[in-house]
Write a protein that holds these residues in place. Sequence first.
Motif, PDB file in Angstrom:
ATOM      1  N   LEU A 167      -5.200   6.205  -7.564  1.00  0.00           N
ATOM      2  CA  LEU A 167      -4.061   5.103  -6.958  1.00  0.00           C
ATOM      3  C   LEU A 167      -3.553   5.600  -5.687  1.00  0.00           C
ATOM      4  O   LEU A 167      -3.391   4.731  -4.446  1.00  0.00           O
ATOM      5  CB  LEU A 167      -2.730   5.061  -7.703  1.00  0.00           C
ATOM      6  CG  LEU A 167      -2.869   4.315  -9.028  1.00  0.00           C
ATOM      7  CD1 LEU A 167      -1.798   4.356  -9.764  1.00  0.00           C
ATOM      8  CD2 LEU A 167      -3.416   2.851  -9.006  1.00  0.00           C
ATOM      9  N   ASP A 168      -3.688   6.855  -5.273  1.00  0.00           N
ATOM     10  CA  ASP A 168      -3.229   7.552  -4.016  1.00  0.00           C
ATOM     11  C   ASP A 168      -4.005   7.145  -2.915  1.00  0.00           C
ATOM     12  O   ASP A 168      -3.841   6.560  -1.821  1.00  0.00           O
ATOM     13  CB  ASP A 168      -3.225   9.007  -4.342  1.00  0.00           C
ATOM     14  CG  ASP A 168      -2.734   9.677  -2.986  1.00  0.00           C
ATOM     15  OD1 ASP A 168      -3.303   9.275  -1.825  1.00  0.00           O
ATOM     16  OD2 ASP A 168      -2.328  10.842  -3.124  1.00  0.00           O
TER      17      ASP A 168
ATOM     18  N   MET B  31      -5.169   0.344   1.140  1.00  0.00           N
ATOM     19  CA  MET B  31      -4.204  -0.849   1.738  1.00  0.00           C
ATOM     20  C   MET B  31      -3.684  -0.573   2.882  1.00  0.00           C
ATOM     21  O   MET B  31      -3.215  -1.772   3.611  1.00  0.00           O
ATOM     22  CB  MET B  31      -3.494  -0.983   0.271  1.00  0.00           C
ATOM     23  CG  MET B  31      -4.039  -1.425  -1.045  1.00  0.00           C
ATOM     24  SD  MET B  31      -3.010  -1.322  -2.344  1.00  0.00           S
ATOM     25  CE  MET B  31      -1.840  -2.529  -1.801  1.00  0.00           C
ATOM     26  N   ILE B  32      -3.168   0.625   3.176  1.00  0.00           N
ATOM     27  CA  ILE B  32      -2.375   0.962   4.345  1.00  0.00           C
ATOM     28  C   ILE B  32      -3.213   0.504   5.516  1.00  0.00           C
ATOM     29  O   ILE B  32      -2.812   0.092   6.429  1.00  0.00           O
ATOM     30  CB  ILE B  32      -1.637   2.276   4.477  1.00  0.00           C
ATOM     31  CG1 ILE B  32      -0.600   2.482   3.337  1.00  0.00           C
ATOM     32  CG2 ILE B  32      -1.244   2.564   5.727  1.00  0.00           C
ATOM     33  CD1 ILE B  32      -0.124   3.925   3.105  1.00  0.00           C
TER      34      ILE B  32
ATOM     35  N   GLY C  96      -4.018   3.420  -2.348  1.00  0.00           N
ATOM     36  CA  GLY C  96      -2.910   2.948  -1.506  1.00  0.00           C
ATOM     37  C   GLY C  96      -3.099   3.193   0.002  1.00  0.00           C
ATOM     38  O   GLY C  96      -2.773   2.403   0.901  1.00  0.00           O
TER      39      GLY C  96
ATOM     40  N   VAL D 119       1.948   1.807  -3.666  1.00  0.00           N
ATOM     41  CA  VAL D 119       0.756   2.098  -4.325  1.00  0.00           C
ATOM     42  C   VAL D 119       0.500   3.737  -4.084  1.00  0.00           C
ATOM     43  O   VAL D 119       0.390   4.533  -4.944  1.00  0.00           O
ATOM     44  CB  VAL D 119      -0.478   1.273  -4.106  1.00  0.00           C
ATOM     45  CG1 VAL D 119      -1.874   2.096  -5.069  1.00  0.00           C
ATOM     46  CG2 VAL D 119      -0.301   0.097  -4.841  1.00  0.00           C
ATOM     47  N   PHE D 120       0.614   4.018  -2.790  1.00  0.00           N
ATOM     48  CA  PHE D 120       0.151   5.378  -2.322  1.00  0.00           C
ATOM     49  C   PHE D 120       1.555   6.285  -2.858  1.00  0.00           C
ATOM     50  O   PHE D 120       1.117   7.320  -3.501  1.00  0.00           O
ATOM     51  CB  PHE D 120       0.439   5.634  -0.983  1.00  0.00           C
ATOM     52  CG  PHE D 120       0.504   6.970  -0.521  1.00  0.00           C
ATOM     53  CD1 PHE D 120      -0.919   7.699  -0.751  1.00  0.00           C
ATOM     54  CD2 PHE D 120       1.532   7.271   0.043  1.00  0.00           C
ATOM     55  CE1 PHE D 120      -0.904   9.089   0.018  1.00  0.00           C
ATOM     56  CE2 PHE D 120       1.530   8.863   0.603  1.00  0.00           C
ATOM     57  CZ  PHE D 120       0.464   9.540   0.689  1.00  0.00           C
TER      58      PHE D 120
ATOM     59  N   GLY E 211       0.879  -1.104  -0.045  1.00  0.00           N
ATOM     60  CA  GLY E 211       0.128  -0.015  -0.034  1.00  0.00           C
ATOM     61  C   GLY E 211       0.837   1.308  -0.179  1.00  0.00           C
ATOM     62  O   GLY E 211       0.459   2.239  -0.591  1.00  0.00           O
TER      63      GLY E 211
END
Length: 207
Positions: A152-153, A159-160, A156, A98-99, A95
């Motif tokens: 995407l930010d 996901m974090i 991310g 991706v971030f 994540g």
Amino acid sequence: MLLAYAPALLAAAASFAVPGAVEGARAELLSAALAAHFLKRVLEVLFMHRYSGSMPLDTAATIASSYLLSTATMICEHHLSHDLPDPAVDLLYPGVVVFAVGLAGNFYHHYLLSRLRADAGGGGGGDDRGYKIPRGGLFGLVTCPHYLFEILDFFGLAMIAQTLYALAVATGTAAYLDGRSCATRRWYQSKFQQFPARIKALLPYVL
């Protein structure tokens, strides 16, 4: 726009100063990523973006409240769930990658747009003759690559965090930016007869 972004930045940064608010690597990285996200926005407002109009104060306040609430809720949710078991599949560090890609890509394409507006003299306060079709980066494939990287930010961040709320925020943001991308593509098609059909709205070769 500074008013819209600053409260969320302050909330993310302040979480590190509140005892017990940020516990563990996941919570620390989430708060740091949220702070980085809104710090980038604030710096872009101050030093990069060129505006040809203004925003009503009540609209800015509404946007600020939304960002502040989302940021505070993501952080608070992690504080409340600190003692729960870790996710079976850990997406924390993927994540972060991706971030970072989303943040960097969004910044780069915002920079390209800012140079375009500078070359066009700021757009002439709404005069269509001041606008050009953006070039560089992924602008040759999609109308709004800055929105693609913004999505995407946010994914991310989801996901974090690995929480349903963060996923809901990312999904809602993606749906909203998808609509804006399609509207922007239609605007370009209406203003430029030679707008290339190969350029999609948001996803290269797809959408």
